[in-house]
Scaffold this motif. Structure first.
Motif, PDB file in Angstrom:
ATOM      1  N   TYR A  66    -130.500  26.390  -9.313  1.00  0.00           N
ATOM      2  CA  TYR A  66    -131.636  25.957  -8.690  1.00  0.00           C
ATOM      3  C   TYR A  66    -132.342  27.288  -8.285  1.00  0.00           C
ATOM      4  N   PRO A  67    -133.491  27.405  -7.923  1.00  0.00           N
ATOM      5  CA  PRO A  67    -134.281  28.523  -7.635  1.00  0.00           C
ATOM      6  C   PRO A  67    -133.367  29.239  -6.260  1.00  0.00           C
ATOM      7  N   SER A  68    -133.589  30.399  -6.096  1.00  0.00           N
ATOM      8  CA  SER A  68    -132.781  31.327  -5.143  1.00  0.00           C
ATOM      9  C   SER A  68    -133.345  32.323  -4.874  1.00  0.00           C
ATOM     10  N   PHE A  69    -132.918  32.656  -3.460  1.00  0.00           N
ATOM     11  CA  PHE A  69    -133.436  33.787  -2.539  1.00  0.00           C
ATOM     12  C   PHE A  69    -132.118  34.765  -2.962  1.00  0.00           C
ATOM     13  N   SER A  70    -132.253  36.243  -2.689  1.00  0.00           N
ATOM     14  CA  SER A  70    -131.182  36.935  -2.911  1.00  0.00           C
ATOM     15  C   SER A  70    -129.997  36.882  -2.002  1.00  0.00           C
ATOM     16  N   VAL A  71    -130.528  36.194  -0.857  1.00  0.00           N
ATOM     17  CA  VAL A  71    -129.425  35.953   0.251  1.00  0.00           C
ATOM     18  C   VAL A  71    -128.458  34.982  -0.169  1.00  0.00           C
ATOM     19  N   CYS A  72    -128.880  34.000  -1.155  1.00  0.00           N
ATOM     20  CA  CYS A  72    -127.946  32.870  -1.488  1.00  0.00           C
ATOM     21  C   CYS A  72    -127.290  33.118  -2.659  1.00  0.00           C
ATOM     22  N   ASP A  73    -127.161  34.273  -3.321  1.00  0.00           N
ATOM     23  CA  ASP A  73    -126.654  34.578  -4.501  1.00  0.00           C
ATOM     24  C   ASP A  73    -125.394  34.755  -4.287  1.00  0.00           C
ATOM     25  N   GLU A  80    -124.695  24.441  -2.682  1.00  0.00           N
ATOM     26  CA  GLU A  80    -124.908  25.286  -1.451  1.00  0.00           C
ATOM     27  C   GLU A  80    -126.156  26.195  -1.764  1.00  0.00           C
ATOM     28  N   LYS A  81    -126.217  26.562  -3.191  1.00  0.00           N
ATOM     29  CA  LYS A  81    -127.553  27.454  -3.163  1.00  0.00           C
ATOM     30  C   LYS A  81    -128.631  26.691  -3.145  1.00  0.00           C
ATOM     31  N   GLN A  82    -128.768  25.291  -3.233  1.00  0.00           N
ATOM     32  CA  GLN A  82    -130.154  24.465  -3.177  1.00  0.00           C
ATOM     33  C   GLN A  82    -130.332  24.343  -1.595  1.00  0.00           C
ATOM     34  N   ALA A  83    -129.144  24.155  -1.111  1.00  0.00           N
ATOM     35  CA  ALA A  83    -129.398  23.974   0.772  1.00  0.00           C
ATOM     36  C   ALA A  83    -129.660  25.419   1.132  1.00  0.00           C
ATOM     37  N   CYS A  84    -129.200  26.474   0.785  1.00  0.00           N
ATOM     38  CA  CYS A  84    -129.533  27.796   1.098  1.00  0.00           C
ATOM     39  C   CYS A  84    -131.230  28.087   0.918  1.00  0.00           C
ATOM     40  N   PHE A  85    -131.418  27.716  -0.112  1.00  0.00           N
ATOM     41  CA  PHE A  85    -132.722  28.073  -0.511  1.00  0.00           C
ATOM     42  C   PHE A  85    -133.906  27.205   0.179  1.00  0.00           C
ATOM     43  N   SER A  86    -133.412  25.907   0.460  1.00  0.00           N
ATOM     44  CA  SER A  86    -134.340  25.134   1.450  1.00  0.00           C
ATOM     45  C   SER A  86    -134.220  25.886   2.788  1.00  0.00           C
ATOM     46  N   GLU A  87    -132.838  26.101   3.143  1.00  0.00           N
ATOM     47  CA  GLU A  87    -133.052  26.710   4.659  1.00  0.00           C
ATOM     48  C   GLU A  87    -133.807  28.194   4.977  1.00  0.00           C
ATOM     49  N   LYS A 167    -140.069  26.205 -14.942  1.00  0.00           N
ATOM     50  CA  LYS A 167    -140.616  25.709 -13.587  1.00  0.00           C
ATOM     51  C   LYS A 167    -140.069  24.467 -13.008  1.00  0.00           C
ATOM     52  N   THR A 168    -140.270  24.822 -11.737  1.00  0.00           N
ATOM     53  CA  THR A 168    -139.653  23.525 -11.028  1.00  0.00           C
ATOM     54  C   THR A 168    -140.546  22.936  -9.977  1.00  0.00           C
ATOM     55  N   ALA A 169    -140.518  21.583  -9.567  1.00  0.00           N
ATOM     56  CA  ALA A 169    -141.325  21.110  -8.368  1.00  0.00           C
ATOM     57  C   ALA A 169    -140.363  20.420  -7.342  1.00  0.00           C
ATOM     58  N   PHE A 170    -140.443  20.677  -6.076  1.00  0.00           N
ATOM     59  CA  PHE A 170    -139.642  19.958  -5.259  1.00  0.00           C
ATOM     60  C   PHE A 170    -140.391  19.718  -4.020  1.00  0.00           C
ATOM     61  N   ASN A 171    -139.831  18.925  -3.010  1.00  0.00           N
ATOM     62  CA  ASN A 171    -140.345  18.423  -1.796  1.00  0.00           C
ATOM     63  C   ASN A 171    -139.635  19.168  -0.419  1.00  0.00           C
ATOM     64  N   LEU A 172    -140.359  19.676   0.416  1.00  0.00           N
ATOM     65  CA  LEU A 172    -139.579  20.062   1.474  1.00  0.00           C
ATOM     66  C   LEU A 172    -139.963  19.553   2.853  1.00  0.00           C
ATOM     67  N   PRO A 173    -139.264  18.814   3.560  1.00  0.00           N
ATOM     68  CA  PRO A 173    -139.679  18.260   4.874  1.00  0.00           C
ATOM     69  C   PRO A 173    -139.410  19.378   6.022  1.00  0.00           C
ATOM     70  N   ILE A 174    -140.499  19.570   6.488  1.00  0.00           N
ATOM     71  CA  ILE A 174    -140.546  20.479   7.754  1.00  0.00           C
ATOM     72  C   ILE A 174    -140.785  19.798   9.208  1.00  0.00           C
ATOM     73  N   VAL A 175    -140.130  20.218  10.195  1.00  0.00           N
ATOM     74  CA  VAL A 175    -140.277  19.639  11.521  1.00  0.00           C
ATOM     75  C   VAL A 175    -141.200  20.725  12.422  1.00  0.00           C
ATOM     76  N   ILE A 176    -142.353  20.118  12.702  1.00  0.00           N
ATOM     77  CA  ILE A 176    -143.146  20.943  13.336  1.00  0.00           C
ATOM     78  C   ILE A 176    -143.120  20.438  15.097  1.00  0.00           C
ATOM     79  N   ASN A 177    -142.840  21.360  15.825  1.00  0.00           N
ATOM     80  CA  ASN A 177    -142.732  20.987  17.222  1.00  0.00           C
ATOM     81  C   ASN A 177    -143.629  21.873  18.244  1.00  0.00           C
ATOM     82  N   VAL A 178    -144.755  21.671  18.465  1.00  0.00           N
ATOM     83  CA  VAL A 178    -145.478  22.746  19.197  1.00  0.00           C
ATOM     84  C   VAL A 178    -145.735  21.741  20.586  1.00  0.00           C
ATOM     85  N   GLU A 179    -145.474  22.566  21.819  1.00  0.00           N
ATOM     86  CA  GLU A 179    -145.639  22.082  23.176  1.00  0.00           C
ATOM     87  C   GLU A 179    -146.668  22.788  23.994  1.00  0.00           C
TER      88      GLU A 179
END
Length: 179
Positions: A66-73, A80-87, A167-179
């Protein structure tokens, strides 16, 4: 008196004729056998043809890495790598949005669904953002802010399939919470 035997001479002539005919037939047979044989026709297969055949057998919905950042290597498994990338990506976008001065008249608590495309070179682009109309009314430039946040991302290592970056395509849900 000499007796002349036509039969013996005729047999010699007939035998000579038969030997020459057999040689001619043998040469003709060998020539036709060689000419019709496929063993001498070398079929060349280009590397592109081999690659195209192999590409047809790939399951493009699944990647080896999966795609990765250096902190996920340092992580071992693909999940685990996929979860780390999303996080990392989620926290980067949310951190960028928190640094922006977003003023709202009503509280916003929404989950937005972001569709991304990652190139073979590691370039991430936002393809689409599914945002609720109430959230858009409160934060009209939200999609633009998310796109801006991608400019300051750390280096992304693209996904790979059989050792090739893809190439890869993926969805990423993000929770927006503004008060």
């Amino acid at each position: 008196m000499r007796k002349f035997d036509f039969g013996e001479n005729f047999r010699k002539l007939n035998l000579d004729y038969l030997v020459k005919s057999m040689r001619l037939i043998s040469v003709f047979f060998i020539f036709s056998l060689v000419a019709s044989c496929d063993y001498f026709n070398v079929k060349k297969t280009s590397s592109e043809a081999i690659l195209n055949e192999e590409l047809k057998t790939f399951n493009w919905n699944d990647v080896d890495e999966y795609p990765s950042f250096s902190v996920c290597d340092s992580l071992v498994s693909n999940s685990e790598k996929q979860a780390c990338f999303s996080e990392v990506l989620t926290s980067h976008i949310l951190g960028f949005l928190q640094r922006e001065m977003i003023i709202v008249t009503k509280d916003v608590n929404d989950t937005i669904n972001l569709q991304f495309k990652l190139s073979e070179q590691g370039m991430l682009t936002l393809v689409d953002a599914k945002i609720d109309s109430l959230t858009i009314a409160e934060i009209p430039n939200l999609q633009q802010l998310i796109t801006q946040s991608l400019d300051s991302l750390p280096k992304i290592f693209p996904a790979s399939k059989h050792g090739q970056q893809v190439k890869t395509a993926f969805n990423l849900p993000i929770v927006i919470n503004v008060e």
